[in-house]
Design a protein around this motif. Structure first.
Motif, PDB file in Angstrom:
ATOM      1  N   UNK A 179      22.968  37.177  42.540  1.00 54.31           N
ATOM      2  CA  UNK A 179      22.170  37.930  43.507  1.00 54.31           C
ATOM      3  C   UNK A 179      23.050  38.936  44.256  1.00 54.31           C
ATOM      4  N   UNK A 180      22.542  40.136  44.430  1.00 58.26           N
ATOM      5  CA  UNK A 180      23.225  41.211  45.159  1.00 58.26           C
ATOM      6  C   UNK A 180      24.473  41.731  44.454  1.00 58.26           C
ATOM      7  N   UNK A 181      24.690  41.340  43.218  1.00 56.68           N
ATOM      8  CA  UNK A 181      25.797  41.907  42.438  1.00 56.68           C
ATOM      9  C   UNK A 181      25.310  43.234  41.861  1.00 56.68           C
ATOM     10  N   UNK A 182      25.668  44.332  42.548  1.00 53.94           N
ATOM     11  CA  UNK A 182      25.144  45.643  42.151  1.00 53.94           C
ATOM     12  C   UNK A 182      26.003  46.333  41.100  1.00 53.94           C
ATOM     13  N   UNK A 183      27.100  45.685  40.658  1.00 57.10           N
ATOM     14  CA  UNK A 183      27.824  46.247  39.524  1.00 57.10           C
ATOM     15  C   UNK A 183      29.295  46.482  39.752  1.00 57.10           C
ATOM     16  N   UNK A 184      29.797  47.547  39.114  1.00 55.39           N
ATOM     17  CA  UNK A 184      31.220  47.834  39.103  1.00 55.39           C
ATOM     18  C   UNK A 184      31.790  47.574  37.720  1.00 55.39           C
ATOM     19  N   UNK A 185      32.980  47.009  37.675  1.00 57.71           N
ATOM     20  CA  UNK A 185      33.665  46.710  36.415  1.00 57.71           C
ATOM     21  C   UNK A 185      33.198  45.346  35.905  1.00 57.71           C
ATOM     22  N   UNK A 186      32.527  45.327  34.753  1.00 51.86           N
ATOM     23  CA  UNK A 186      31.960  44.076  34.243  1.00 51.86           C
ATOM     24  C   UNK A 186      32.998  43.146  33.627  1.00 51.86           C
ATOM     25  N   UNK A 187      34.126  43.678  33.164  1.00 53.29           N
ATOM     26  CA  UNK A 187      35.059  42.850  32.390  1.00 53.29           C
ATOM     27  C   UNK A 187      35.725  41.747  33.209  1.00 53.29           C
ATOM     28  N   UNK A 188      36.198  42.010  34.442  1.00 51.67           N
ATOM     29  CA  UNK A 188      36.723  40.898  35.241  1.00 51.67           C
ATOM     30  C   UNK A 188      35.664  39.835  35.519  1.00 51.67           C
ATOM     31  N   UNK A 189      34.418  40.250  35.715  1.00 50.54           N
ATOM     32  CA  UNK A 189      33.334  39.289  35.927  1.00 50.54           C
ATOM     33  C   UNK A 189      33.174  38.390  34.706  1.00 50.54           C
ATOM     34  N   UNK A 190      33.198  39.022  33.531  1.00 52.99           N
ATOM     35  CA  UNK A 190      32.934  38.284  32.288  1.00 52.99           C
ATOM     36  C   UNK A 190      34.045  37.288  31.977  1.00 52.99           C
ATOM     37  N   UNK A 191      35.290  37.706  32.140  1.00 57.37           N
ATOM     38  CA  UNK A 191      36.392  36.783  31.844  1.00 57.37           C
ATOM     39  C   UNK A 191      36.497  35.706  32.923  1.00 57.37           C
ATOM     40  N   UNK A 192      36.110  36.021  34.155  1.00 60.61           N
ATOM     41  CA  UNK A 192      36.162  35.027  35.226  1.00 60.61           C
ATOM     42  C   UNK A 192      35.174  33.899  35.016  1.00 60.61           C
ATOM     43  N   UNK A 193      33.983  34.234  34.508  1.00 62.86           N
ATOM     44  CA  UNK A 193      32.929  33.234  34.345  1.00 62.86           C
ATOM     45  C   UNK A 193      33.004  32.533  32.988  1.00 62.86           C
ATOM     46  N   UNK A 194      33.970  32.876  32.163  1.00 59.06           N
ATOM     47  CA  UNK A 194      34.063  32.316  30.812  1.00 59.06           C
ATOM     48  C   UNK A 194      33.992  30.792  30.746  1.00 59.06           C
TER      49      UNK A 194
END
Length: 316
Positions: free
Chosen positions: A158-173
């Motif tokens: 919620x309220x994640x409006x974006x930016x760089x997706x790659x750190x998000x993706x590797x963090x939630x792996x």
């Protein structure tokens, strides 16, 4: 008679456009042509636009432009005419950067029962040093809750409006799991693969981000509740889509903002910049998006967390 009227109208319109072009200086026209060429080649809307009509509208809007700066309103108009709701134009002489217009919101973690894991994935805008801090923070929060007896995890987008997706993706792996989790699909029907594997995120075969402190969950392949809302946008929607098609996963909340498209930044000849939507997001099952992601269970922001907790508590 009807055909004659249409023909006459076309001649008049063509005359107006020719007059508009004649009233634009060569340097302004060259700049406008540079932009139109970029949009026609790269825009995700490429195949939906009549480019002759589009070009004529832009020239009419640029009437009397003499300097490159005079064309800026026309360029903004051209971007709006793409109607992708994601692209934007940033003039070189614009001293006010978009990200500086308002202070960025601070997102607070929610409290959940001790037998349920919770991780908020916030927006991310920052340099390489900030990337590492972002990934490390998410990894540490997951590590602190990493227990075998957890009933499942809540991933809060919620309220994640974006930016760089790659750190998000590797963090939630650790919670998402390894493998192909999504794609970009461009206007030529070409796919680019998003893949996560052992602390690395790949775009096709290229490593685009990595986590040097990767952990593995003690409760492998957990049930996951994903929270989304109308402010989940852009890269926030990309992470939502990465969870689409994952087993033992359910979405709660409201539909997302609706810009599930991939943008690329292009610098123009005067150092102005166009951030251009040139692909749509596709999930692991090849379901295409490009607009809002819908929840499985519709509920308001102030209800979605508790509804997700109730769901996890009911699962055997």
């Amino acid at each position: 008679m009807k055909h004659f009227i249409l023909y006459t109208f076309s001649i008049v319109l063509l005359g107006c456009n020719n007059n508009a072009r004649n009233q634009i200086s060569p340097i302004a026209k060259e700049y406008i042509d540079e932009v139109i060429s970029l949009l026609e080649q790269k825009s995700i809307k490429k195949n939906e636009i009549d480019w002759t009509v589009f070009t004529n509208k832009i020239y009419l809007h640029a009437k009397n432009s003499k300097k490159i700066e005079d064309t800026y309103p026309c360029i903004s108009f051209a971007i709006s005419e793409l109607k992708d709701n994601h692209s934007y134009f940033e003039p070189a002489k614009n001293s006010t950067k978009i990200e500086n217009l308002n202070p960025l919101p601070i997102l607070v973690d929610e409290n959940v029962p001790r037998d349920i894991g919770y991780i908020r994935i916030p927006f991310f805008i920052g340099n390489n040093e900030a990337v590492k801090d972002y990934i490390d923070t998410i990894t540490e929060k997951i590590s602190q809750q990493n227990k075998a007896e957890l009933k499942g995890w809540i991933v809060d987008l919620r309220d994640n409006f974006g930016g760089n997706m790659w750190p998000m993706l590797v963090g939630i792996e650790p919670i998402l799991g390894d493998g192909i989790v999504g794609y970009f699909l461009d206007n030529n029907n070409n796919y680019e693969v998003w893949k996560v594997l052992e602390g690395k995120v790949f775009l096709n075969s290229e490593v685009v981000e990595q986590n040097t402190n990767l952990i593995h969950l003690k409760n492998e392949k957990p049930n996951v509740a994903v929270l989304i809302n109308a402010k989940t946008a852009s890269s926030g929607e990309a992470i939502s889509i990465a969870f689409k098609g994952r087993n033992k996963t359910k979405f709660f909340g409201t539909k997302t903002f609706g810009v599930s498209t991939g943008c690329k930044s292009y610098t123009l000849s005067d150092s102005s910049r166009i951030n251009l939507a040139e692909s749509i997001f596709v999930d692991r099952n090849k379901t295409k998006y490009g607009s809002s992601i819908q929840p499985d269970v519709k509920c308001n922001d102030n209800e979605s967390l508790q509804v997700a907790i109730d769901w996890l508590n009911k699962i055997d």
